[in-house]
Scaffold this active site. Structure first.
Site, PDB file in Angstrom:
ATOM      1  N   LYS A  51       0.662  -1.245   0.000  1.00  9.91           N
ATOM      2  CA  LYS A  51       0.375  -0.124   0.199  1.00  9.91           C
ATOM      3  C   LYS A  51       0.749   1.561   0.207  1.00  9.91           C
ATOM      4  O   LYS A  51       1.038   2.235  -0.873  1.00  9.91           O
ATOM      5  CB  LYS A  51      -0.516   0.371   1.380  1.00  9.91           C
ATOM      6  CG  LYS A  51      -2.121  -1.163   1.060  1.00  9.91           C
ATOM      7  CD  LYS A  51      -2.900  -1.138   1.835  1.00  9.91           C
ATOM      8  CE  LYS A  51      -3.658  -2.142   1.749  1.00  9.91           C
ATOM      9  NZ  LYS A  51      -4.307  -2.456   3.217  1.00  9.91           N
ATOM     10  N   GLN A  95      -5.201  -1.789   9.764  1.00  8.73           N
ATOM     11  CA  GLN A  95      -4.881  -2.982   8.602  1.00  8.73           C
ATOM     12  C   GLN A  95      -5.584  -4.247  10.123  1.00  8.73           C
ATOM     13  O   GLN A  95      -5.515  -4.412  11.061  1.00  8.73           O
ATOM     14  CB  GLN A  95      -3.574  -3.343   8.844  1.00  8.73           C
ATOM     15  CG  GLN A  95      -2.917  -4.670   8.031  1.00  8.73           C
ATOM     16  CD  GLN A  95      -2.834  -4.352   5.992  1.00  8.73           C
ATOM     17  OE1 GLN A  95      -3.358  -3.684   5.298  1.00  8.73           O
ATOM     18  NE2 GLN A  95      -4.030  -5.464   5.760  1.00  8.73           N
ATOM     19  N   ASP A 118     -11.274   2.936   3.931  1.00 13.03           N
ATOM     20  CA  ASP A 118     -11.718   1.567   3.474  1.00 13.03           C
ATOM     21  C   ASP A 118     -13.437   1.365   3.693  1.00 13.03           C
ATOM     22  O   ASP A 118     -13.443   0.041   3.345  1.00 13.03           O
ATOM     23  CB  ASP A 118     -11.232   0.864   4.879  1.00 13.03           C
ATOM     24  CG  ASP A 118      -9.493   0.082   4.734  1.00 13.03           C
ATOM     25  OD1 ASP A 118      -9.350  -0.128   3.045  1.00 13.03           O
ATOM     26  OD2 ASP A 118      -8.832  -0.253   5.701  1.00 13.03           O
TER      27      ASP A 118
END
Ligand code: NDP
Length: 297
Positions: A51, A95, A118
């Site tokens: 990422k 994460q 997200d």
């Protein structure tokens, strides 16, 4: 019929190239993304590294905040508070998975909806349920819809069967398909006679992590297949679909690897750029992180 391959790698690269051009022409600052990584899970470290690499390539400032696996809930929530309040940060992701002692839902819900790139917070999930265009949509489901659109098929009225009902893939994919006027069937591990259901599908999105489960006998001629599943089998990445068995029956199909996977990071970066534009429109963004040791200028 031989299925046309939906080239996720190429579409993701095109998306990133376009994003890079847009970011390089910004007059005032650049988007920034904070990635919280708790613990030392090897797969998570690789995902986060990828990422950061892709974010940097397109011109997004990516800060990885590495925290000990033993961090307590209140310390983690305080870190998120600081990032929520920091005008230099436009997007925040945690994460997953988190270590077992942490309540994932509670931690994720603490992210400001405006920085939830997200799209995992209940707020953005709710906006998606309302078909509200201001929702931040989770990266993988958003990528799936982009790949479907790239085929040029008309989605209206199509029967879409989603295999899997997780909060990060199955459910949001089903909502997006419903919002696109498909007739949606959501299936899961307790579904009875799954092959009979998939035989009626015009579109299948599979996200169940069962390698090569879907065979040609499960399919209607001409079905469009989006294979989200990724499982490592004998050192190779494997999708939920038995690609070689189905490729003569489907009209379009994503390969694994090189299909949905590359779209995930690209869509996360698109969301971060969008968060930056929204903050800028509200006059909330800043070049300076305001930290006492700031070197932003
Ligand atoms: P989860 O394990 O959270 O969810 C799996 C879902 O599949 C569950 O809803 C489960 O049902 C259902 N399921 C499991 N077995 C079957 C079966 N035999 N028949 C029908 N349904 C079944 O996984 P995720 O949603 O996180 O991920 C799914 C897959 O997608 C994984 O392979 C993962 O690696 C991959 N993935 C890929 C991404 C990408 O970027 N390409 C991103 C995220 C995930 P139930 O709810 O009843 O347990």
């Amino acid at each position: 019929m031989t299925a046309q391959i939906i080239d996720g790698k190429a579409i993701a690269q095109k998306t990133c190239d376009e994003l890079k051009t847009k970011i390089s022409s910004l007059q005032d600052g650049a988007p920034s993304l904070a990635v919280i990584l708790v613990g030392d899970d090897e797969a998570s470290q690789i995902y986060v590294r990828n990422k950061k690499k892709k974010a940097t390539e397109v011109g997004i400032d990516c800060h990885v905040i590495e925290l000990s696996a033993s961090i307590g809930e209140s310390a983690l929530l305080s870190t998120i508070d600081e990032l929520n309040d920091n005008p230099h940060i436009n997007g925040i992701i945690v994460q997953l998975p988190l270590p077992k002692h942490l309540d994932e839902q509670k931690i994720i819900a603490h992210i400001s909806p405006d920085k939830d790139v997200d799209g995992f917070t209940p707020y953005n999930s709710g906006l998606l349920s309302y078909n509200n265009p201001s929702a931040f949509v989770s990266a993988t489901p958003k990528g799936v819809l982009e790949l479907l659109k790239s085929t040029g098929i008309d989605l209206v009225g199509k029967h879409a069967v989603v295999i899997g009902r997780s909060h990060i893939v199955g459910r949001p994919v089903a909502k997006l398909l419903l919002n696109a006027d498909c007739t949606v069937t959501i299936t899961h591990s307790h579904t009875v006679n799954l092959p009979e259901i998939t035989q009626t599908a015009d579109i299948i999105v599979s996200a169940c992590g069962q390698p090569k489960m879907i065979k040609s006998s499960w399919l209607k001629e001409g079905v469009v297949i989006l294979d989200v599943g990724i499982t490592r089998v004998d050192g190779h990445l494997c999708g939920d679909v038995d690609f070689d068995d189905v490729k003569e029956k489907a009209s379009f199909i994503t390969p694994v690897p090189g299909g949905v996977g590359p779209m995930t990071i690209a869509m996360l970066l698109v969301n971060t750029y969008e968060a930056f534009l929204r903050a800028q429109a509200k006059g909330e963004t800043s070049h300076c992180c305001h930290h006492k040791n700031c070197h932003c200028h």
